[in-house]
Design a protein around this motif. Structure first.
Motif, PDB file in Angstrom:
ATOM      1  N   PHE A 260      17.415  63.257  33.799  1.00  0.00           N
ATOM      2  CA  PHE A 260      17.076  64.627  34.374  1.00  0.00           C
ATOM      3  C   PHE A 260      17.906  65.020  35.659  1.00  0.00           C
ATOM      4  CE2 PHE A 260      13.966  65.131  30.978  1.00  0.00           C
ATOM      5  CZ  PHE A 260      14.214  66.332  30.324  1.00  0.00           C
ATOM      6  N   ARG A 261      17.902  64.039  36.418  1.00  0.00           N
ATOM      7  CA  ARG A 261      18.414  64.162  37.724  1.00  0.00           C
ATOM      8  C   ARG A 261      19.911  63.993  37.353  1.00  0.00           C
ATOM      9  NH1 ARG A 261      16.343  66.802  41.966  1.00  0.00           N
ATOM     10  NH2 ARG A 261      14.347  65.870  42.403  1.00  0.00           N
ATOM     11  N   TRP A 263      21.654  64.960  34.751  1.00  0.00           N
ATOM     12  CA  TRP A 263      22.095  66.320  34.175  1.00  0.00           C
ATOM     13  C   TRP A 263      22.059  67.368  35.244  1.00  0.00           C
ATOM     14  CZ3 TRP A 263      18.701  66.882  29.106  1.00  0.00           C
ATOM     15  CH2 TRP A 263      19.347  65.915  28.199  1.00  0.00           C
ATOM     16  N   GLU A 264      21.281  67.240  36.378  1.00  0.00           N
ATOM     17  CA  GLU A 264      21.113  68.372  37.391  1.00  0.00           C
ATOM     18  C   GLU A 264      22.359  68.115  38.292  1.00  0.00           C
ATOM     19  OE1 GLU A 264      18.218  69.782  40.963  1.00  0.00           O
ATOM     20  OE2 GLU A 264      18.534  67.497  40.393  1.00  0.00           O
ATOM     21  N   GLN A 265      22.763  66.839  38.639  1.00  0.00           N
ATOM     22  CA  GLN A 265      24.076  67.046  39.492  1.00  0.00           C
ATOM     23  C   GLN A 265      25.362  67.327  38.710  1.00  0.00           C
ATOM     24  OE1 GLN A 265      24.206  62.578  40.368  1.00  0.00           O
ATOM     25  NE2 GLN A 265      22.381  62.570  41.715  1.00  0.00           N
ATOM     26  N   VAL A 271      19.015  72.487  32.861  1.00  0.00           N
ATOM     27  CA  VAL A 271      18.214  72.151  33.805  1.00  0.00           C
ATOM     28  C   VAL A 271      18.178  73.060  34.801  1.00  0.00           C
ATOM     29  CG1 VAL A 271      17.861  70.312  35.570  1.00  0.00           C
ATOM     30  CG2 VAL A 271      18.462  69.733  33.365  1.00  0.00           C
ATOM     31  N   THR A 272      19.298  73.763  35.172  1.00  0.00           N
ATOM     32  CA  THR A 272      19.382  74.492  36.338  1.00  0.00           C
ATOM     33  C   THR A 272      18.521  75.906  36.339  1.00  0.00           C
ATOM     34  OG1 THR A 272      21.547  75.292  35.694  1.00  0.00           O
ATOM     35  CG2 THR A 272      21.445  73.712  37.235  1.00  0.00           C
ATOM     36  N   ARG A 275      14.367  75.217  36.309  1.00  0.00           N
ATOM     37  CA  ARG A 275      13.864  73.949  36.824  1.00  0.00           C
ATOM     38  C   ARG A 275      12.149  73.977  36.990  1.00  0.00           C
ATOM     39  NH1 ARG A 275      16.923  71.447  40.884  1.00  0.00           N
ATOM     40  NH2 ARG A 275      15.073  71.728  42.148  1.00  0.00           N
ATOM     41  N   HIS A 278      10.413  72.284  34.057  1.00  0.00           N
ATOM     42  CA  HIS A 278      10.285  70.816  33.627  1.00  0.00           C
ATOM     43  C   HIS A 278       9.257  69.966  34.379  1.00  0.00           C
ATOM     44  CE1 HIS A 278      14.619  71.732  32.405  1.00  0.00           C
ATOM     45  NE2 HIS A 278      14.512  70.573  31.796  1.00  0.00           N
ATOM     46  N   PHE A 293      11.066  68.121  39.471  1.00  0.00           N
ATOM     47  CA  PHE A 293      12.121  68.484  40.340  1.00  0.00           C
ATOM     48  C   PHE A 293      11.848  68.863  41.556  1.00  0.00           C
ATOM     49  CE2 PHE A 293      14.539  69.057  36.334  1.00  0.00           C
ATOM     50  CZ  PHE A 293      15.774  68.337  36.571  1.00  0.00           C
TER      51      PHE A 293
END
Length: 544
Positions: A260-261, A263-265, A271-272, A275, A278, A293
């Motif tokens: 998931f990190r 995907w956030e990057q 994800v965005t 948040r 999650h 998160f």
């Protein structure tokens, strides 16, 4: 057969009566010829039409349906099955908010133009094989089965719908999705399966070769405890960006957190946009739900960069490299094994010193050598559940000569050199610009000003500062040109004319205030911005 004989005798008697009657006048004769008795062929056609099961084009009012052009709406009509007299011209059929318990074989027979079918808010518990047989098939694009009581999504449900693009199955009682349930939907683009009871999902069945157009898969608000990271990481990037997994029962693990990190990057909308939703369960306990998160301290010991590594990494000669065995298996009964490029089996604590292996499955190359390049295989084995997973990483070792060539000219040195050169050029332009002007005669001593006369000439332009916001008085005026020896120019605000009045442009508002111009109100006309409306947005379904 008796009906046919009776019709034949009646026609024969009518024909004999017409022959015995006197010949009619001209107009009446034409009418008699137009009303000729039917032949054997017309009788057979009439009987075939009466016995044919083909649907008519009449709207079924007895079923509580409303028809408008090619749209048939039978909502909230207390129907317990699909009505059999739906017009064949129907393109949109709405059967939502009824009491239909199952879809029978051939229930949509003859609807060859159907593109949208809505069956939401019914009592559906099963779909019989062949339910969509002899229907539009390739034309049906939207199927809504949401808010029903389906428990298992079987693999024979959608075999007759190769053209389906949008499938809505949210708010059901689904506990299982069979491996081939979506295999017969190659044109599928969006699938909504949120708000169910799923504990597993066959991600291996929706790869790029089988579903090339799938860009949204909503699995939020289910009961997924773990993710098969190998299958999920193998999904196309477009599908990973539209894979919604929030509000599940995921166990807090480093592999899950790293996914998931990552995907956030990459800025994935899945994800965005969610948040806050999650969460993961610490040690699998429902009371230990953590919004990972926001509370990343629970994963401080996780090497997130290693968990997000690609299947191909590069390392310089002599430096260390840590490879992680990415897997969804966890627990005390899981064992790990690495296979080096030279087919050497590596187990904890490692080999003779060049490779070091840890109990969590990570493999470290202590000092990379050129012969260490190649493909490394990791095998994770769970003997209790009799499951195993593999992970491979391709390692490239960069020699020193390539590293030195790139290190001698880096980006920081380039930036510093560019700044120094720019500063030298500006100083040369300001102070070393050649001037070919004739020698200026010495100015006479200033005379006593005569009362009543203004000093229009004033001081020379050479005595004025080059940073003056306005040019000298001797260089501008009516009939004169602006001097060309200025080094700094202050632009005036660009004014636009609107309705006969001048206003400061929006892009120059700050510059106009700097020069003393009064700010003008900005008028926003309706229609300057376009609004985009979408019936099926690329976001998960939100239920109250």
């Amino acid at each position: 057969m008796n009906d046919v004989k009776e019709v034949f005798q009646r026609n024969r008697q009518t024909r004999l009566t017409a022959e015995d009657a006197p010949p009619p006048s001209g107009d009446i004769m034409l009418g008699a010829e137009a009303a000729a008795p039917p032949s054997w062929w017309s009788v057979l056609v009439l009987l075939a039409c009466q016995l044919s099961p083909v649907r008519t084009s009449v709207c079924p009012p007895q079923a509580g349906c409303l028809c408008a052009s090619d749209i048939v709406s039978c909502t909230a009509a207390s129907l317990q099955q699909v009505p059999g007299d739906v017009p064949v011209s129907a393109v949109t059929l709405d059967l939502s908010h009824n009491r239909i318990a199952q879809l029978e074989d051939g229930g949509f027979y003859g609807l060859s133009r159907l593109e949208t079918l809505r069956l939401a808010h019914n009592h559906l518990t099963a779909i019989r094989p062949g339910a969509f047989r002899n229907s539009s098939g390739t034309l049906l694009r939207h199927l809504d089965l949401s808010s029903n009581q389906l428990r298992v999504l079987e693999q024979n449900y959608f075999l007759e719908l190769p053209g389906l693009e949008e499938l809505l199955l949210f708010n059901n009682l689904l506990v299982q999705v069979e491996g081939g349930a979506l295999a017969g939907l190659p044109a599928l683009r969006k699938a909504y399966l949120s708000h169910n009871r799923l504990t597993d999902f066959p991600f291996f069945s929706i790869q790029k070769h089988s579903h090339p157009h799938l860009s949204l898969l909503d699995l939020s608000s289910n009961r997924l405890p773990r993710l098969p990271l190998e299958d999920v990481s193998g999904l196309p990037a477009a599908l990973q960006g539209g894979l919604y997994l929030h509000n599940n029962s995921l166990v807090c693990e480093c592999s899950m957190y790293g996914l998931f990190r990552y995907w956030e990057q990459r800025g994935f909308a899945s994800v965005t946009f969610f948040r806050q939703e999650h969460v993961c369960l610490v040690y699998g306990l429902q009371r230990g739900a953590v919004r990972f998160f926001q509370h990343g301290r629970y994963f401080e010991k996780c090497n997130v960069s290693g968990l997000q590594q690609n299947r191909s990494v590069a390392v310089r000669v002599g430096t260390a490299l840590l490879l992680h065995c990415v897997t969804s298996l966890s627990g005390h009964g899981v064992s790990f094994l690495w296979v080096a490029p030279n087919w050497e089996y590596v187990a904890p604590p490692g080999n003779n010193g060049s490779l070091r292996m840890f109990s969590n499955g990570s493999l470290q190359i202590v000092a990379a050598r050129e012969e260490d390049a190649g493909t490394y295989w990791c095998l994770a084995l769970d003997r209790q559940r009799q499951r195993n997973e593999t992970w491979e990483v391709n390692v490239t070792v960069v020699p020193h000569r390539h590293a030195d060539a790139h290190e001698s000219f880096n980006t920081g040195f380039t930036t510093l050199l560019g700044c120094v050169v720019s500063l030298v050029l500006v100083l040369m332009y300001l102070y070393l610009t050649p001037c070919h002007c004739p020698p200026w005669p010495k100015a006479p001593p200033p005379a006593t000003p005569i009362p009543g006369q203004g000093n229009d000439a004033g001081a020379g332009s050479a005595q004025s500062s080059i940073l003056t916001p306005t040019p000298p008085a001797t260089t501008e005026g009516p009939g004169r040109k602006v001097s060309t020896n200025k080094h700094v120019v202050f632009l005036e605000p660009i004014r636009e004319q609107q309705n006969g009045r001048l206003r400061v442009g929006q892009g120059h508002l700050g510059l106009g205030l700097l020069l003393g111009a009064e700010p003008q109100p900005q008028l926003h006309r309706a229609g300057e911005t376009d609004s985009i409306m979408s019936i099926f947005p690329d976001t998960p379904i939100m239920l109250p």
